[in-house]
Design an enzyme around this catalytic site. Structure first.
Site, mmCIF file in Angstrom:
data_model
loop_
_atom_site.group_PDB
_atom_site.id
_atom_site.type_symbol
_atom_site.label_atom_id
_atom_site.label_comp_id
_atom_site.label_asym_id
_atom_site.label_seq_id
_atom_site.Cartn_x
_atom_site.Cartn_y
_atom_site.Cartn_z
ATOM 1 N N GLY A 1 1.115 -0.816 0.381
ATOM 2 C CA GLY A 1 0.295 0.335 0.529
ATOM 3 C C GLY A 1 0.639 1.150 -0.587
ATOM 4 O O GLY A 1 0.397 2.025 0.286
ATOM 5 N N GLU B 1 4.503 -6.372 1.028
ATOM 6 C CA GLU B 1 4.150 -6.539 -1.191
ATOM 7 C C GLU B 1 3.889 -5.447 -0.967
ATOM 8 O O GLU B 1 3.073 -4.694 -0.914
ATOM 9 C CB GLU B 1 3.160 -7.313 -0.152
ATOM 10 C CG GLU B 1 2.827 -8.560 0.442
ATOM 11 C CD GLU B 1 1.587 -9.279 1.022
ATOM 12 O OE1 GLU B 1 1.936 -9.936 1.841
ATOM 13 O OE2 GLU B 1 0.516 -8.289 0.739
ATOM 14 N N PRO B 2 5.443 -5.127 -1.369
ATOM 15 C CA PRO B 2 4.997 -3.809 -2.989
ATOM 16 C C PRO B 2 4.799 -4.322 -4.040
ATOM 17 O O PRO B 2 5.085 -4.925 -4.657
ATOM 18 C CB PRO B 2 5.911 -2.530 -2.716
ATOM 19 C CG PRO B 2 7.492 -3.740 -2.427
ATOM 20 C CD PRO B 2 6.731 -4.469 -1.471
ATOM 21 N N GLY B 3 3.705 -3.342 -4.744
ATOM 22 C CA GLY B 3 3.048 -3.624 -5.856
ATOM 23 C C GLY B 3 3.389 -1.964 -6.897
ATOM 24 O O GLY B 3 4.340 -2.586 -7.571
ATOM 25 N N ARG B 4 2.360 -1.403 -6.156
ATOM 26 C CA ARG B 4 1.939 -0.936 -6.982
ATOM 27 C C ARG B 4 3.311 0.420 -7.096
ATOM 28 O O ARG B 4 3.843 1.350 -7.820
ATOM 29 C CB ARG B 4 0.714 0.907 -6.435
ATOM 30 C CG ARG B 4 0.877 2.292 -7.105
ATOM 31 C CD ARG B 4 -0.065 3.126 -6.472
ATOM 32 N NE ARG B 4 -1.324 2.419 -5.069
ATOM 33 C CZ ARG B 4 -2.460 2.682 -6.263
ATOM 34 N NH1 ARG B 4 -2.271 3.004 -6.824
ATOM 35 N NH2 ARG B 4 -3.598 1.668 -5.366
ATOM 36 N N ARG C 1 -8.550 2.450 -14.305
ATOM 37 C CA ARG C 1 -8.514 3.811 -13.108
ATOM 38 C C ARG C 1 -9.663 5.187 -13.071
ATOM 39 O O ARG C 1 -10.754 5.468 -12.012
ATOM 40 C CB ARG C 1 -7.434 3.245 -12.766
ATOM 41 C CG ARG C 1 -6.613 1.883 -12.064
ATOM 42 C CD ARG C 1 -5.438 2.211 -11.968
ATOM 43 N NE ARG C 1 -5.752 3.082 -10.235
ATOM 44 C CZ ARG C 1 -5.482 4.004 -10.029
ATOM 45 N NH1 ARG C 1 -4.902 5.424 -10.741
ATOM 46 N NH2 ARG C 1 -5.316 4.388 -8.817
ATOM 47 N N CYS D 1 -17.747 4.063 -26.235
ATOM 48 C CA CYS D 1 -19.122 4.113 -26.460
ATOM 49 C C CYS D 1 -19.820 4.195 -24.737
ATOM 50 O O CYS D 1 -20.523 3.712 -24.669
ATOM 51 C CB CYS D 1 -19.441 3.408 -27.119
ATOM 52 S SG CYS D 1 -20.953 4.075 -27.539
ATOM 53 N N GLU D 2 -18.796 5.319 -24.298
ATOM 54 C CA GLU D 2 -18.893 5.108 -22.192
ATOM 55 C C GLU D 2 -18.646 6.810 -22.411
ATOM 56 O O GLU D 2 -17.760 7.579 -22.484
ATOM 57 C CB GLU D 2 -18.469 4.392 -21.088
ATOM 58 C CG GLU D 2 -19.051 3.813 -21.700
ATOM 59 C CD GLU D 2 -20.508 2.443 -21.596
ATOM 60 O OE1 GLU D 2 -20.583 3.522 -20.369
ATOM 61 O OE2 GLU D 2 -20.821 1.632 -21.750
ATOM 62 N N TYR E 1 -2.250 -1.803 -12.411
ATOM 63 C CA TYR E 1 -3.387 -1.687 -12.312
ATOM 64 C C TYR E 1 -4.119 -0.934 -13.925
ATOM 65 O O TYR E 1 -5.256 -0.786 -13.866
ATOM 66 C CB TYR E 1 -4.093 -1.402 -11.320
ATOM 67 C CG TYR E 1 -3.748 -1.484 -10.090
ATOM 68 C CD1 TYR E 1 -3.849 -3.143 -9.557
ATOM 69 C CD2 TYR E 1 -3.294 -0.630 -8.901
ATOM 70 C CE1 TYR E 1 -3.417 -3.985 -8.887
ATOM 71 C CE2 TYR E 1 -2.723 -1.521 -8.080
ATOM 72 C CZ TYR E 1 -3.021 -3.055 -8.159
ATOM 73 O OH TYR E 1 -1.989 -3.041 -6.693
#
Length: 439
Positions: free
Chosen positions: A248, A290-293, A330, A361-362, A390
């Site tokens: 996190g 646990e680093p990810g980002r 995101r 198409c949004e 992500y």
């Protein structure tokens, strides 16, 4: 203008990443294109590991592969001496295909299937992070069936929730993840695990939030867990070998974000755990994170080609690109904010404020609202920063748009690590339907 890692403006006046001109990357591989600065990923990984080593603490730094999983990324994590978190059979299979050391794989998730558990046991991975009683009982029965042992951590909710600058101290009982630390569930899970003939309980795991810019939440979580571990040491003779405080750790998406250096998070976590261990007369546990980002987020840049434009007088100007929520969902999901430049003309004078629209198409397919840019036209190249986490991992085929390619750049070399999907790829799982005619 803020650049990340090895990104800079080269002598041609173009954005360059990893020593490679982004305009050349776009010509060679097409757009949209995810570009990863390998040097920055290495720098971040080494920052976490070096700090633990300097502090003399036994540790594991596990890459949370949900942020971005591919064979090449897993191999890069192995090169840097990281462990690996997976949360599905697909992520585990990717790790196995990449040849990642099984003993350094940790399997997370709140609803592991029987097939996934058997796969993890048969592959003899290093650790399963158990999330609930249902999983614990199922795991134990499968271990007995297969006659295979497994090391586990129990995920607990310590009553701390932290996001960005804020943290909340609550009961945290209403969560889909983990055993509550204080309502008796965690203790019951510990006692069951200690009595099992096949399960080796290494310790506890927690995860308090994401995109965290301070250390207060981690310190509070460490305090609560260490004090509870001391109680369990006396009452049920449980001594935790491992304390995993999750990930996190925040990154900078825009000028409003002020994350801490990797070393600061580690230093404060270690300091608090050591302090608690000393004051409580406990052995110092191994510390896992646990680093990810924070490893891959700002190492990723997405390149888009600008297409159509629409001006609503006195309201705004829309500039559309050839991607959008299909390669970066995101902004639509979380109202995520990004910064961007014209990669082919980053030094040109800012002349207008535009909003970057995706091609799906949004109405909600907007990547960036109110972005200052030079006058942009069809064919210009837009570089959106900090899309390494992500982006690809949450990409999709909405409107039957093919997923982009992924390129690693380092020391002036570019390497294609994920091919661009083709139109045929989009229909390869489809089967024809022909209604039977009754005679």
């Amino acid at each position: 203008m803020h650049f990340y890692g090895t990104s800079k403006i080269n002598d041609k006046g173009h954005l360059e990443i990893g020593g490679v001109d982004t305009t050349i990357l776009a010509q060679k591989y097409g757009t949209p294109l995810y570009v990863y600065d390998v040097g920055l990923i290495r720098e971040r990984a080494r920052g976490f590991k070096k700090t633990f080593d300097q502090l003399g603490v036994t540790s594991q730094v596990a890459y949370a592969s949900k942020a971005f999983s591919s064979v090449a990324m897993v191999q890069l994590a192995e090169e840097e001496g990281l462990s690996l978190d997976v949360v599905s059979a697909g992520e585990l299979h990717t790790a196995l295909v990449a040849g990642f050391p099984r003993e350094k794989i940790h399997f997370h998730g709140n609803n592991k299937s029987e097939e996934e558990i058997k796969m993890a046991l048969n592959e003899q991975i290093g650790c399963i992070v158990v999330d609930n009683f249902s999983e614990l009982f199922l795991l134990n029965s499968i271990c007995e069936e297969l006659q295979r042992p497994i090391s586990i951590l129990l995920r607990v909710t310590p009553g701390i929730e932290a996001h960005t600058h804020d943290y909340i101290l609550t009961g945290q009982e209403d969560s889909k993840f983990g055993f509550d630390l204080l309502n008796g569930q965690a203790e019951q899970a510990i006692e069951f695990s200690l009595q099992s003939n096949h399960i080796q309980l290494l310790g506890l795991h927690c995860h308090i939030g994401s995109q965290i810019f301070e250390t207060t939440g981690f310190i509070l979580a460490a305090q609560k867990i260490m004090k509870q571990l001391n109680i369990w040491k006396e009452q049920i003779n449980f001594k935790a070998k491992v304390l995993n405080l999750g990930g996190g750790f925040g990154i900078r998406y825009t000028s409003e974000d002020e994350p801490l250096p990797a070393a600061k998070y580690v230093e404060e976590i270690v300091k608090e755990v050591q302090s608690q261990a000393t004051s409580l007369g406990m052995e110092m546990p191994e510390i896992w994170i646990e680093p990810g980002r924070s490893l891959v987020g700002d190492a990723g840049t997405t390149l888009y080609e600008i297409g159509s434009q629409k001006e609503v007088p006195n309201i705004r100007k829309y500039v559309a690109v050839d991607g959008g929520m299909s390669d970066n969902i995101r902004p639509a999901l979380y109202d995520a904010k990004y910064e961007a430049v014209l990669a082919n003309r980053p030094l040109d004078e800012i002349e207008e404020t535009v909003s970057i629209a995706g091609k799906c198409c949004e109405s909600g397919d907007m990547l960036i609202w109110d972005l200052p840019l030079p006058k942009a036209g069809r064919g210009d190249l837009l570089a959106v920063f900090c899309t390494g986490a992500y982006g690809y991992s949450m990409s999709n085929n909405y409107n039957r748009i093919a997923r982009p390619a992924v390129v690693f750049v380092e020391d002036g070399e570019d390497t294609l690590v994920v091919k661009r999907e083709t139109l045929d790829d989009l229909v390869k799982q489809d089967l024809p339907y022909k209604k039977k005619v009754c005679k």
